[in-house]
Scaffold this motif. Sequence first.
Motif, PDB file in Angstrom:
ATOM      1  N   LEU A  67      -1.581  -4.009   6.462  1.00  0.00           N
ATOM      2  CA  LEU A  67      -0.121  -4.039   6.556  1.00  0.00           C
ATOM      3  C   LEU A  67       0.385  -2.620   6.370  1.00  0.00           C
ATOM      4  CD1 LEU A  67       2.518  -5.735   6.778  1.00  0.00           C
ATOM      5  CD2 LEU A  67       2.541  -5.805   4.280  1.00  0.00           C
ATOM      6  N   ILE A  68       1.150  -2.140   7.345  1.00  0.00           N
ATOM      7  CA  ILE A  68       1.726  -0.799   7.281  1.00  0.00           C
ATOM      8  C   ILE A  68       3.207  -0.925   6.934  1.00  0.00           C
ATOM      9  CG2 ILE A  68       2.220   1.307   8.576  1.00  0.00           C
ATOM     10  CD1 ILE A  68      -0.186   0.721  10.314  1.00  0.00           C
ATOM     11  N   SER A  69       3.643  -0.098   5.984  1.00  0.00           N
ATOM     12  CA  SER A  69       5.049  -0.123   5.583  1.00  0.00           C
ATOM     13  C   SER A  69       5.598   1.298   5.569  1.00  0.00           C
ATOM     14  CB  SER A  69       5.208  -0.753   4.197  1.00  0.00           C
ATOM     15  OG  SER A  69       4.514   0.011   3.216  1.00  0.00           O
ATOM     16  N   SER A  70       6.900   1.416   5.803  1.00  0.00           N
ATOM     17  CA  SER A  70       7.580   2.711   5.758  1.00  0.00           C
ATOM     18  C   SER A  70       8.854   2.571   4.948  1.00  0.00           C
ATOM     19  CB  SER A  70       7.901   3.200   7.174  1.00  0.00           C
ATOM     20  OG  SER A  70       8.766   2.287   7.832  1.00  0.00           O
ATOM     21  N   ASP A  71       9.323   3.696   4.383  1.00  0.00           N
ATOM     22  CA  ASP A  71      10.541   3.632   3.574  1.00  0.00           C
ATOM     23  C   ASP A  71      11.580   4.623   4.074  1.00  0.00           C
ATOM     24  OD1 ASP A  71       9.947   6.171   2.511  1.00  0.00           O
ATOM     25  OD2 ASP A  71       8.846   5.306   0.836  1.00  0.00           O
ATOM     26  N   ASN A  72      12.678   4.677   3.360  1.00  0.00           N
ATOM     27  CA  ASN A  72      13.839   5.446   3.792  1.00  0.00           C
ATOM     28  C   ASN A  72      13.656   6.950   3.662  1.00  0.00           C
ATOM     29  OD1 ASN A  72      16.299   5.053   5.031  1.00  0.00           O
ATOM     30  ND2 ASN A  72      17.471   5.233   3.140  1.00  0.00           N
ATOM     31  N   GLU A  73      12.573   7.392   3.006  1.00  0.00           N
ATOM     32  CA  GLU A  73      12.273   8.812   2.898  1.00  0.00           C
ATOM     33  C   GLU A  73      11.218   9.240   3.908  1.00  0.00           C
ATOM     34  OE1 GLU A  73      11.244   9.540  -1.159  1.00  0.00           O
ATOM     35  OE2 GLU A  73      13.345   9.688  -1.801  1.00  0.00           O
ATOM     36  N   GLY A  74      10.799   8.310   4.774  1.00  0.00           N
ATOM     37  CA  GLY A  74       9.828   8.635   5.800  1.00  0.00           C
ATOM     38  C   GLY A  74       8.386   8.491   5.370  1.00  0.00           C
ATOM     39  N   ASN A  75       8.122   7.922   4.185  1.00  0.00           N
ATOM     40  CA  ASN A  75       6.759   7.741   3.704  1.00  0.00           C
ATOM     41  C   ASN A  75       6.105   6.543   4.390  1.00  0.00           C
ATOM     42  OD1 ASN A  75       7.055   9.871   1.778  1.00  0.00           O
ATOM     43  ND2 ASN A  75       8.199   8.449   0.478  1.00  0.00           N
ATOM     44  N   LEU A  76       4.816   6.652   4.671  1.00  0.00           N
ATOM     45  CA  LEU A  76       4.053   5.609   5.353  1.00  0.00           C
ATOM     46  C   LEU A  76       2.924   5.145   4.437  1.00  0.00           C
ATOM     47  CD1 LEU A  76       4.183   4.361   8.235  1.00  0.00           C
ATOM     48  CD2 LEU A  76       2.358   5.935   8.885  1.00  0.00           C
ATOM     49  N   LEU A 116      -0.386   2.317   3.813  1.00  0.00           N
ATOM     50  CA  LEU A 116      -1.351   1.393   4.393  1.00  0.00           C
ATOM     51  C   LEU A 116      -1.867   0.487   3.281  1.00  0.00           C
ATOM     52  CD1 LEU A 116      -3.104   0.508   6.836  1.00  0.00           C
ATOM     53  CD2 LEU A 116      -4.809   2.175   6.059  1.00  0.00           C
ATOM     54  N   LEU A 117      -1.728  -0.832   3.476  1.00  0.00           N
ATOM     55  CA  LEU A 117      -2.089  -1.808   2.453  1.00  0.00           C
ATOM     56  C   LEU A 117      -3.200  -2.713   2.966  1.00  0.00           C
ATOM     57  CD1 LEU A 117       1.567  -2.851   1.545  1.00  0.00           C
ATOM     58  CD2 LEU A 117       0.240  -1.025   0.509  1.00  0.00           C
ATOM     59  N   ASP A 118      -4.075  -3.139   2.047  1.00  0.00           N
ATOM     60  CA  ASP A 118      -5.159  -4.058   2.378  1.00  0.00           C
ATOM     61  C   ASP A 118      -4.676  -5.483   2.130  1.00  0.00           C
ATOM     62  OD1 ASP A 118      -7.439  -5.520   2.743  1.00  0.00           O
ATOM     63  OD2 ASP A 118      -8.731  -4.206   1.553  1.00  0.00           O
ATOM     64  N   ALA A 119      -4.395  -6.224   3.211  1.00  0.00           N
ATOM     65  CA  ALA A 119      -3.876  -7.586   3.069  1.00  0.00           C
ATOM     66  C   ALA A 119      -4.921  -8.543   2.519  1.00  0.00           C
ATOM     67  CB  ALA A 119      -3.363  -8.094   4.416  1.00  0.00           C
ATOM     68  N   ASN A 120      -6.197  -8.183   2.615  1.00  0.00           N
ATOM     69  CA  ASN A 120      -7.270  -9.048   2.113  1.00  0.00           C
ATOM     70  C   ASN A 120      -7.575  -8.805   0.640  1.00  0.00           C
ATOM     71  OD1 ASN A 120      -7.643 -10.184   4.695  1.00  0.00           O
ATOM     72  ND2 ASN A 120      -8.959  -8.473   5.314  1.00  0.00           N
ATOM     73  N   ASP A 121      -6.965  -7.792   0.057  1.00  0.00           N
ATOM     74  CA  ASP A 121      -7.226  -7.452  -1.346  1.00  0.00           C
ATOM     75  C   ASP A 121      -5.918  -7.305  -2.106  1.00  0.00           C
ATOM     76  OD1 ASP A 121      -8.424  -6.742  -3.703  1.00  0.00           O
ATOM     77  OD2 ASP A 121      -9.032  -4.731  -3.058  1.00  0.00           O
ATOM     78  N   SER A 122      -5.119  -8.387  -2.083  1.00  0.00           N
ATOM     79  CA  SER A 122      -3.846  -8.437  -2.825  1.00  0.00           C
ATOM     80  C   SER A 122      -2.920  -7.284  -2.464  1.00  0.00           C
ATOM     81  CB  SER A 122      -4.109  -8.435  -4.339  1.00  0.00           C
ATOM     82  OG  SER A 122      -4.919  -9.518  -4.714  1.00  0.00           O
ATOM     83  N   TYR A 123      -2.972  -6.866  -1.223  1.00  0.00           N
ATOM     84  CA  TYR A 123      -2.114  -5.802  -0.719  1.00  0.00           C
ATOM     85  C   TYR A 123      -2.258  -4.521  -1.540  1.00  0.00           C
ATOM     86  CZ  TYR A 123      -0.173  -9.257   2.383  1.00  0.00           C
ATOM     87  OH  TYR A 123      -0.033 -10.206   3.361  1.00  0.00           O
ATOM     88  N   LYS A 124      -3.502  -4.195  -1.806  1.00  0.00           N
ATOM     89  CA  LYS A 124      -3.819  -2.972  -2.530  1.00  0.00           C
ATOM     90  C   LYS A 124      -3.549  -1.764  -1.640  1.00  0.00           C
ATOM     91  CE  LYS A 124      -7.610  -0.711  -5.003  1.00  0.00           C
ATOM     92  NZ  LYS A 124      -9.036  -0.842  -5.391  1.00  0.00           N
ATOM     93  N   LEU A 125      -2.971  -0.719  -2.240  1.00  0.00           N
ATOM     94  CA  LEU A 125      -2.639   0.492  -1.495  1.00  0.00           C
ATOM     95  C   LEU A 125      -3.903   1.231  -1.091  1.00  0.00           C
ATOM     96  CD1 LEU A 125      -0.427   2.421  -0.466  1.00  0.00           C
ATOM     97  CD2 LEU A 125      -0.529   3.570  -2.694  1.00  0.00           C
ATOM     98  N   GLN A 126      -4.053   1.495   0.221  1.00  0.00           N
ATOM     99  CA  GLN A 126      -5.214   2.203   0.739  1.00  0.00           C
ATOM    100  C   GLN A 126      -4.916   3.682   0.994  1.00  0.00           C
ATOM    101  OE1 GLN A 126      -8.370   0.599   1.301  1.00  0.00           O
ATOM    102  NE2 GLN A 126      -7.260  -0.904   0.068  1.00  0.00           N
ATOM    103  N   ARG A 127      -3.731   3.954   1.505  1.00  0.00           N
ATOM    104  CA  ARG A 127      -3.403   5.339   1.821  1.00  0.00           C
ATOM    105  C   ARG A 127      -1.898   5.503   1.940  1.00  0.00           C
ATOM    106  NH1 ARG A 127      -5.399   8.922   7.128  1.00  0.00           N
ATOM    107  NH2 ARG A 127      -4.455  10.896   6.462  1.00  0.00           N
ATOM    108  N   THR A 128      -1.419   6.672   1.575  1.00  0.00           N
ATOM    109  CA  THR A 128      -0.014   7.031   1.733  1.00  0.00           C
ATOM    110  C   THR A 128       0.092   8.358   2.463  1.00  0.00           C
ATOM    111  OG1 THR A 128       0.643   5.884  -0.294  1.00  0.00           O
ATOM    112  CG2 THR A 128       2.156   7.538   0.567  1.00  0.00           C
ATOM    113  N   VAL A 129       0.950   8.417   3.465  1.00  0.00           N
ATOM    114  CA  VAL A 129       1.245   9.659   4.173  1.00  0.00           C
ATOM    115  C   VAL A 129       2.702   9.995   3.914  1.00  0.00           C
ATOM    116  CG1 VAL A 129       1.262  10.858   6.383  1.00  0.00           C
ATOM    117  CG2 VAL A 129      -0.444   9.075   5.952  1.00  0.00           C
ATOM    118  N   ALA A 130       2.924  11.088   3.159  1.00  0.00           N
ATOM    119  CA  ALA A 130       4.287  11.436   2.766  1.00  0.00           C
ATOM    120  C   ALA A 130       5.037  12.101   3.914  1.00  0.00           C
ATOM    121  CB  ALA A 130       4.259  12.355   1.549  1.00  0.00           C
ATOM    122  N   LYS A 131       6.320  11.763   4.020  1.00  0.00           N
ATOM    123  CA  LYS A 131       7.221  12.365   5.011  1.00  0.00           C
ATOM    124  C   LYS A 131       6.650  12.294   6.428  1.00  0.00           C
ATOM    125  CE  LYS A 131       9.707  13.677   1.493  1.00  0.00           C
ATOM    126  NZ  LYS A 131      10.960  12.976   1.129  1.00  0.00           N
ATOM    127  N   ALA A 132       6.016  11.178   6.753  1.00  0.00           N
ATOM    128  CA  ALA A 132       5.390  11.039   8.062  1.00  0.00           C
ATOM    129  C   ALA A 132       6.402  10.725   9.152  1.00  0.00           C
ATOM    130  CB  ALA A 132       4.323   9.950   8.021  1.00  0.00           C
TER     131      ALA A 132
END
Length: 750
Positions: free
Chosen positions: A38-47, A49-65
């Motif tokens: 699951l990929i999510s983005s926010d109002n500051e442009g951060n991206l 990547l979440l693992d939907a098979n592991d309780s939506y654990k954060l896999q990676r963040t790309v700042a200001k993407a």
Amino acid sequence: MFVVFHILIKQVCCYFIFIRHHTICITGLLYSHNGGRLISSDNEGNLCLLDANDSYKLQRTVAKALSISRKGITTLSISPDGKHTAYVGPTEFVVTIVETNSLNQTLRIDISSCTLITNDRRSITSTEAALFVRFAPNRQLLVATTNFKLLKFDSFTGKLLNIINNIHKRTFDCLTLSSDSQYLVTGGDNMIKFWDEANFQSFVGHSEPIRKVFFTDDNMHIVSIGDSIFIWDVLAWTTPRPGLLNNTQCIVPSKIHERVPILSNLDNNGQPRNPPEPFQYTQQMNGHTARAITRSLSNSELDNKNINVSQGQKKINNKKLLTKQIDNIPTIRRHFIQRINHSQLAKKRYIAPVNQESLKLKSIIGYNGNGRENLVWHAHSGFFAYSVGCNVIVENLNNNHQTILTGHTEEISTLTLSNDITLLVSAQCSTLTNKDELQTKIIIWDIKMLQQKLYLHQSVHAVQSMAFSRDDRFLITMGDYRKPLLSLWSTHDYTNLLNWQDESSSIYMNCLAWNSMRANEFCLGCSNGCVRFCTIIEQTNNTNIRLQVINGQIPLSISEHTKNSCEIASCVYLISNSQLVLCSTNSGFVICWNTRTNTCLLHWKADSNEICYMTTMKYKLLTGSSTGCLRLWNIESLEVNLGQTNTNDSNYGLTIQDEFQLDDGIISGSFDNTFDMGIVGTSCGSLWYICWTTERTKTRLVASQTDHITGVIPIEDTHIVTSSLDGTIRIFQLEDRNEILRFDANGLVS
């Protein structure tokens, strides 16, 4: 609020339930095809990547993407094979493609200076900024720009393949393609454009910006989301492709059937000749009413020289409209307040040839809670109609089939029905003519044929209310607070008999009621606590008509209970005594007036809030408040108490027989002759069936989102899921348009 659904894991995800890795507003959500990411983005442009098979654990963040969108919504698009995701960023001049499962960058396209090599070896350099990006099924990447162009790139190499200019004029909000990439659909300027290569047809219907549009999986329908949910049949697969403008196409004439003489349906006594017959629904719409306003032109014919009004003048006109809309807005809920219109219809429009329309509006989910008195229902005949955006929907309550009447180009403010159930009248908000004159379109519909009979024009911003006289000889249309002009029309030939404005320029009209016994008398409820009792004075030859107006003023003792200025929000004549009128106020009082002596006979506190809706039958009275309280009163003792002094806020023995609490303020309603059952509309876009008998039930017929729809996704062509700024997720069944589930932050809403 956003919502995303994955068909494999059968799960609906919304940000306040699962996503805990952002500190500010989430602007985008996207599942991978296998449901594992699951990929999510926010109002500051951060991206993220979440693992939907592991309780939506954060896999990676790309700042200001991502580039921060001016609308606050970031669009993520996934490729047809699910391997790549595209977005606009890190600036608005760059489009980036990353791997969906890792967010590793694979391609970056600078659209600020890209060159297109044409077939004749000419080079075209385009300097653009991106609005949003979409993957196409044919490996192309589509980029919508701030200059209302559509750029087509090869998503593998980044090569610019094509440029389409003038996609829309003022806004470019969304797009979608059929699964074979043959047809492109774009949303902007409050309309949908259906593209076949360089040609397009335009379809109006929405009265607010279109936030999302998509094809169903079988490509046979298109769903567009704006002020309501519109479902369109795609006819392009089975109809001939329309060519460029030719002799078989015609410009929409400026006046069609205007004031055409019509034979009177009245007998010598001024009463309808025949009682209303049961309304017969047809499953097939008349060809004239089924065709939306369309256009099928080449790009070369879209040159600005065809527009009669210059761009600068349009901006001035828009500014005038916006200024007038925000000045002196009434505080009461009863008065219609027009939505701000950010677009204008093209000055030059074309009708597609018969049987060559690409789309046909099939059905609509929703009801315009911004309208006033914009539903009509006749219990005996079964005729039921209401408005959504600039469409009138005639619905068969037995099988939920909708017939959609098109012809308006702006938001419909109100509807009314003739007493003999032969005519339906709808009024839209105004447009500016080339001479900067206001022009509000009022359409007269033939109910038997379900087609437009003729239309009228009134020089007001919007029609606040309108109604037929008891004998259907007259039609009154009443302007809103910006230009409170009352017009009287003859239904014999629809000529304008007279126009009237109050002698006080500070007073505007809120409501209108005809005398149920006398066909030449009506009452107006106005601002500043004023009531106007009007009588139409006719000469023997009917050539000279004048209006006699008696002014009434609410007693000071009632006005003192109102924080703001006292307003008459609704009015109705008593059936048992045609000299008596009941008026309700924005402070919850009901006042009984004698129209002959112009005196207030009694008043009582019927509600703690504004009473927006009121109707009466024999010894029963219905009141509907701005908070959704619908009350059934027994007023049998009303006339016995006339003239008595009101002490201690007594109700004079008038009792509440029953009441329902609905979901929002009551803006319209219609009941049968015994008040056993009826239909009520509320300002949050709901239509309720009310039954007062032993069953004592309320059933929601139509549900709408109460705020802007922020996201929509289809589920197997049978359901759609929507999210909204009101904080709810709703699931609708497409076949019958019913809302089957609703969730908010606390879970399932019953």
